[in-house]
Design a protein around this motif. Sequence first.
Motif, PDB file in Angstrom:
ATOM      1  N   ASP A 192     -32.251   6.488  40.425  1.00  0.00           N
ATOM      2  CA  ASP A 192     -33.441   6.453  39.581  1.00  0.00           C
ATOM      3  C   ASP A 192     -34.557   7.142  40.376  1.00  0.00           C
ATOM      4  O   ASP A 192     -35.009   6.617  41.406  1.00  0.00           O
ATOM      5  N   SER A 226     -36.206  -3.134  34.834  1.00  0.00           N
ATOM      6  CA  SER A 226     -35.653  -2.542  33.610  1.00  0.00           C
ATOM      7  C   SER A 226     -34.248  -1.983  33.872  1.00  0.00           C
ATOM      8  O   SER A 226     -33.349  -2.112  33.032  1.00  0.00           O
ATOM      9  N   ASP A 227     -34.057  -1.371  35.032  1.00  0.00           N
ATOM     10  CA  ASP A 227     -32.740  -0.828  35.389  1.00  0.00           C
ATOM     11  C   ASP A 227     -31.703  -1.946  35.481  1.00  0.00           C
ATOM     12  O   ASP A 227     -30.557  -1.792  35.061  1.00  0.00           O
ATOM     13  N   ASN A 255     -34.889  -3.038  43.016  1.00  0.00           N
ATOM     14  CA  ASN A 255     -35.052  -1.965  42.031  1.00  0.00           C
ATOM     15  C   ASN A 255     -35.939  -2.472  40.879  1.00  0.00           C
ATOM     16  O   ASN A 255     -36.102  -3.677  40.676  1.00  0.00           O
ATOM     17  N   PHE A 256     -36.473  -1.524  40.114  1.00  0.00           N
ATOM     18  CA  PHE A 256     -37.317  -1.877  38.968  1.00  0.00           C
ATOM     19  C   PHE A 256     -36.477  -2.685  37.969  1.00  0.00           C
ATOM     20  O   PHE A 256     -35.364  -2.281  37.619  1.00  0.00           O
ATOM     21  N   TYR A 313     -43.964  10.593  33.666  1.00  0.00           N
ATOM     22  CA  TYR A 313     -45.363  10.150  33.514  1.00  0.00           C
ATOM     23  C   TYR A 313     -46.015   9.705  34.815  1.00  0.00           C
ATOM     24  O   TYR A 313     -47.149   9.243  34.809  1.00  0.00           O
ATOM     25  N   LYS A 314     -45.287   9.808  35.930  1.00  0.00           N
ATOM     26  CA  LYS A 314     -45.901   9.404  37.201  1.00  0.00           C
ATOM     27  C   LYS A 314     -46.409  10.654  37.924  1.00  0.00           C
ATOM     28  O   LYS A 314     -47.430  11.219  37.549  1.00  0.00           O
ATOM     29  N   GLN A 325     -35.876   8.344  27.810  1.00  0.00           N
ATOM     30  CA  GLN A 325     -36.741   7.603  28.723  1.00  0.00           C
ATOM     31  C   GLN A 325     -35.852   7.120  29.854  1.00  0.00           C
ATOM     32  O   GLN A 325     -34.641   7.076  29.699  1.00  0.00           O
ATOM     33  N   THR A 326     -36.442   6.675  30.930  1.00  0.00           N
ATOM     34  CA  THR A 326     -35.622   6.276  32.085  1.00  0.00           C
ATOM     35  C   THR A 326     -34.551   5.255  31.691  1.00  0.00           C
ATOM     36  O   THR A 326     -33.358   5.448  31.943  1.00  0.00           O
ATOM     37  N   THR A 327     -34.986   4.158  31.057  1.00  0.00           N
ATOM     38  CA  THR A 327     -34.029   3.084  30.770  1.00  0.00           C
ATOM     39  C   THR A 327     -33.027   3.512  29.705  1.00  0.00           C
ATOM     40  O   THR A 327     -31.828   3.214  29.804  1.00  0.00           O
TER      41      THR A 327
END
Length: 426
Positions: free
Chosen positions: A209, A131-132, A128-129, A234-235, A101-103
């Motif tokens: 990212d 979670s990062d 930035n998001f 998923y985007k 997953q991204t994170t």
Amino acid sequence: MTTFSYTAEEAHQLDAADPLANFVDRFYRRENIQYMDGNSLGLLSKDAEAATIEALEQWKHYAVDGWGHPDTDWLHMPERLGAMTAELIGAKPEECVVTGQTTVNLHALLATFYPREGRPRLLADTANFPSDLYALANHVTLHSANPDGLSLISPRSDGWIYEEDVMERLSEDVSLLLLPSVWYQSGQLASIPRLTEAAHAKGILVCFDLAHSIGVVPHHLHEDGVDLAVWCNYKYLNGGPGTIGGLFVHERHHGTAPLLSGWFGSDKARQFEMSIPMVPAHSASAWQISTPSIIAAAAVQAGLSLTLEAGLSQLRAKSLQLTDYLMTLLDEKIIRTTGEGQLGTPRQPSRRGGHVAFYHPEAAALSRALRANQVIPDYRPPNTLRFAPVPMYTRFIDVWKTVDTLYRLLSTRAYESFRDSNDLVS
Ligand SMILES: Cc1ncc(COP(=O)(O)O)c(C=O)c1O
């Protein structure tokens, strides 16, 4: 900039001239709903549905043999999907793998590439998001007691991150610079080649990212010399809620030992030797950790196939046309007419991704009111509405109806009755 007449007829004409129009009906779009939230979760395609059913059939038929049978070859699915993704981000096939997953992928890469000798710092930005940034903060904590080890660049008052502000923070004590390719709130697109070159001049590794650009903005990561990248599927790639993500490691780093290992990062030819210590793959595959979900991967494969079939340059061209149309309508029909709201996304095509931010102090109430009126936007507190006219399945008439609905809600003040709702705002 294109000149528009702002009529519904004009929107229908734009749709009639759309070379990607045939893709729209390959997705499940709820009738009479304007879905503008594909940058949060892309829609289900009929291809992804069929591919998922097919994966279930394979599981039914092959059971454990599915991992190695030539008809299924699940074992190499992460690399196969990585090779498809490589075409979208300008990478070599072996630089890309669909995994994690991204994170989680960011954690795996940071564990390996941070810290570097004499470089205790990580550099990122507060836009930035989160979670990062949580992941970066963890790695600084793991390796030092100095909470200042994470340096964060702030956006200016317009909400954008300026390259010169990044450049002046590039110092010899920084290990790695992490930036988004497209900022999730403002929709601003980073200049990947310029930032990478400037960071490299100071010996700093660069990680992007790509969550908000993959599948809608072409990249050239190999040629630009980017070191690392992570993303989700998923985007804009419509791979399904919470599905498997992906990572990129430039070939110059292949052979570096992964420091958050799992057996799926093994050299594939030797994975079942179960040797201790592990023999990692000599490619981006080495940064896989766990067994991938093959059922989830099937929908990712369908999403990637659809994107490659449509062609990324066509998708980018339509996306720019849609966002130009959307920004022009917001400007002409809302901002100039009602005197309310503000565009948060750069107008320059080379500076924007696939979504548009609209700032309004009543964004929360507007978001609820839009939803009650068949428009699904995305709300980010305190004052941002995001609209993503995803080129694969959005028509110009959807954009027109979205702005028309927003105009009605603002001009009649109908949104005011949605102010105090306790509903979850999305
Ligand atoms: C830019 C960005 N990075 C990271 C994430 C977190 O992704 P995940 O939950 O898949 O780790 C998101 C989620 O939307 C995101 O938009």
